[in-house]
Write a protein that holds these residues in place. Structure first.
Motif, PDB file in Angstrom:
ATOM      1  N   ASN A 109       0.840  -1.203   0.000  1.00  0.00           N
ATOM      2  CA  ASN A 109       0.000   0.000   0.000  1.00  0.00           C
ATOM      3  C   ASN A 109       0.877   1.256   0.000  1.00  0.00           C
ATOM      4  OD1 ASN A 109       0.855   0.223   2.766  1.00  0.00           O
ATOM      5  ND2 ASN A 109      -0.841  -1.108   3.357  1.00  0.00           N
ATOM      6  N   ASN A 234      -8.576   1.059  -3.032  1.00  0.00           N
ATOM      7  CA  ASN A 234      -9.836   0.928  -3.785  1.00  0.00           C
ATOM      8  C   ASN A 234     -10.452   2.222  -4.298  1.00  0.00           C
ATOM      9  OD1 ASN A 234     -11.051  -1.627  -4.390  1.00  0.00           O
ATOM     10  ND2 ASN A 234     -12.959  -0.747  -3.626  1.00  0.00           N
ATOM     11  N   ILE A 240      -6.843  -1.044  -6.994  1.00  0.00           N
ATOM     12  CA  ILE A 240      -6.489  -2.468  -6.995  1.00  0.00           C
ATOM     13  C   ILE A 240      -7.130  -3.158  -5.787  1.00  0.00           C
ATOM     14  CG2 ILE A 240      -4.527  -4.063  -6.778  1.00  0.00           C
ATOM     15  CD1 ILE A 240      -2.825  -2.240  -8.349  1.00  0.00           C
ATOM     16  N   GLU A 242      -6.046  -2.954  -2.562  1.00  0.00           N
ATOM     17  CA  GLU A 242      -4.906  -2.407  -1.803  1.00  0.00           C
ATOM     18  C   GLU A 242      -3.680  -2.551  -2.696  1.00  0.00           C
ATOM     19  OE1 GLU A 242      -5.265  -0.868   0.949  1.00  0.00           O
ATOM     20  OE2 GLU A 242      -7.102  -1.672   1.822  1.00  0.00           O
ATOM     21  N   GLY A 243      -2.750  -1.652  -2.543  1.00  0.00           N
ATOM     22  CA  GLY A 243      -1.517  -1.736  -3.324  1.00  0.00           C
ATOM     23  C   GLY A 243      -0.800  -0.405  -3.304  1.00  0.00           C
ATOM     24  N   ILE A 287       3.202  -7.611  -2.904  1.00  0.00           N
ATOM     25  CA  ILE A 287       1.815  -7.759  -3.368  1.00  0.00           C
ATOM     26  C   ILE A 287       1.685  -9.092  -4.097  1.00  0.00           C
ATOM     27  CG2 ILE A 287       1.356  -5.286  -3.542  1.00  0.00           C
ATOM     28  CD1 ILE A 287       1.396  -5.646  -6.638  1.00  0.00           C
ATOM     29  N   GLN A 291      -3.231  -8.973  -7.391  1.00  0.00           N
ATOM     30  CA  GLN A 291      -3.281  -7.501  -7.315  1.00  0.00           C
ATOM     31  C   GLN A 291      -2.631  -6.884  -8.550  1.00  0.00           C
ATOM     32  OE1 GLN A 291      -1.555  -7.891  -3.321  1.00  0.00           O
ATOM     33  NE2 GLN A 291      -2.800  -6.140  -2.757  1.00  0.00           N
TER      34      GLN A 291
END
Ligand SMILES: Cc1ncc(COP(=O)(O)O)c(C=O)c1O
Length: 461
Positions: A109, A234, A240, A242-243, A287, A291
């Motif tokens: 994140n 989001n 995605i 989370e990312g 990740i 994702q």
């Protein structure tokens, strides 16, 4: 407190609307669109009148499609390889290309992109880091997470960004870094900030978590500093779930970040590698392939959506800037593109018969306009900073007398940000900017309608 805007600058920015032909209305046409409610005198929707916007819902977020997002996701599922592997590497390669950086590391994140960047630039105990108070908590918690001291630079309310004129007076011998946050995806004044950083030999970590594809002189946000951090959570313009990502031209730095994000193993070691021997204290910020698959699919529509948001933001701005007491965002003259995670404007209640921001927003929502106040407390007031200063760690690591919270609080007052967050800022989300021209005419008309009925709304509500 009322923000006084320098006319010359507003005039410049009005003329200098970002995007092109036909998007921006002249004053005459804007007035014609706004005038449709002057004659009607219709009852405010908050009192049961017909809302200005009744026709449809706003675009839902996130957007995905079977032929792109679902297809990529299923491919990953069916491959049985779900931990970090080639899809993550492909996403990193694409994001670096799109942003114009040499390297990219995908992480869990934006929060941890920032935490890791500061850690691997060795910003920590004893250091002061300059940051804006008008941002999401992660822009500041990364400083405290690494044991450093946040020092707040007040905002320029016209642009919502850290005011470059106020940076130099905050620099001390302990200052190590600046974190410019391109809040709402509107670029901070990076050319000036970088000049100051060079002058004082400071590191720069850009919080570009809301600034995907935003540019100054065609150079993307995230590529000016030593590191650029992104979020793909989001609600973001490239969602995605989370990312996050760190970008940089410094290979050695990204290799360190890679190592940190994979238990301290050397760059290139894969997920699940055992016995590689760790180089440094690391953690796990990898990740998944899922994702990355969604990220690649979302990336396909980011360019087009960003263009649409820019055109529509300029159009909406050209309408609502004609309404007294509504002051839309300004962009620095060198901005060639913004990301518009949020369309922000300042609301001045003096021009609305003293109607509070809360009542204004409720009346607007009743008319069908989704809007909110967003960050309504400056991060310089957050208790976590006081708690950190008083914690055993900080007390142990910092010499006595250096950490006087009351003195720090006094020195870190940001009156313009207080006014912005508690009284004046109003947000419209990026999904709305994917709407139609008629939607934006309606939003402007709803504002005019609320203004005309401000006295009534104030008394009855
Ligand atoms: C300016 C800013 N910085 C950092 C973050 C943290 O990103 P994430 O939610 O992916 O951890 C966000 C997310 O909202 C943000 O808006």
């Amino acid at each position: 407190m009322k923000v006084s805007l320098k006319n010359t600058r507003r005039e410049f920015i009005k003329k200098n609307s970002l995007v092109g032909a036909g998007a921006v209305l002249g004053m005459g046409s804007a007035q014609t669109i706004l005038a449709s409610y002057v004659s009607e005198k219709s009852t405010p929707a908050i009192f049961g009148g017909k809302p200005v916007i009744t026709s449809h819902g706003w675009p839902e977020w996130p957007i995905w499609k079977p032929e792109t997002d679902e297809k990529r996701l299923l491919e990953v599922m069916r491959s049985g390889v779900w931990s970090r592997k080639k899809v993550v590497s492909e996403f990193e390669k694409r994001w670096a290309e799109v942003i114009g950086a040499k390297r990219c590391l995908a992480v869990v994140n934006g929060t941890n992109a920032l935490n890791a960047s500061l850690a691997q630039l060795e910003i920590g105990w004893g250091d002061e880091v300059l940051v804006t108070p008008y941002t999401f908590i992660a822009s500041v918690s990364c400083i405290v997470f690494n044991g450093a001291i946040p020092v707040f630079v007040d905002v320029d309310p016209e642009t919502f960004q850290m005011d470059p004129d106020k940076i130099e007076s905050k620099i001390t011998p302990r200052t190590r870094a600046i974190i410019p946050v391109h809040i709402f995806g509107l670029p901070s004044d990076m050319e000036r900030i970088m000049a100051i950083a060079r002058k004082y030999n400071l590191l720069v970590v850009e919080d570009a978590c809301q600034a995907w594809l935003a540019e100054i002189n065609h150079k993307k946000m995230g590529t000016f500093g030593n590191a650029g951090c992104f979020s793909f959570q989001n609600s973001k313009n490239i969602p995605i779930g989370e990312g996050g990502a760190i970008v940089s031209d410094n290979e050695e730095f990204i290799n360190r970040c890679y190592s940190y994000h994979n238990y301290g193993n050397p760059y290139g070691t894969e997920a699940g590698t055992f016995g590689a021997g760790t180089l440094r204290i690391g953690t796990k910020l990898r990740i998944t392939e899922y994702q990355a698959a969604i990220g690649l699919a979302q990336l396909e529509r980011l360019e087009e959506q960003t263009e649409i948001r820019n055109v529509n933001a300029a159009y909406l701005k050209s309408l609502i800037q004609e309404i007294p007491g509504i002051i839309p965002y300004s962009l620095y003259p060198n901005v060639t593109r913004a990301a518009f995670h949020i369309f922000p404007f300042l609301y001045q209640k003096e021009e609305f018969k003293g109607l509070s921001r809360e009542k204004f927003m409720k009346a607007m929502q009743a008319e069908g306009v989704p809007c909110g106040h967003g960050y309504n407390k400056g991060l310089n007031h957050m208790p976590f900073i006081k708690n950190a200063f008083n914690s055993k760690y900080y007390q142990k690591f910092y010499p006595k007398g250096l950490l006087d919270y009351d003195r720090w609080a006094e020195e870190n007052k940001c009156p313009l940000n207080d006014m912005l967050s508690t009284e004046q800022a109003v947000w419209i989300g990026h999904e709305v900017l994917l709407g139609t021209k008629e939607d934006f005419n309606n939003i402007a008309q709803a504002m005019s309608k609320v203004q005309m009925n401000a006295d009534l709304i104030n008394k009855k509500n």
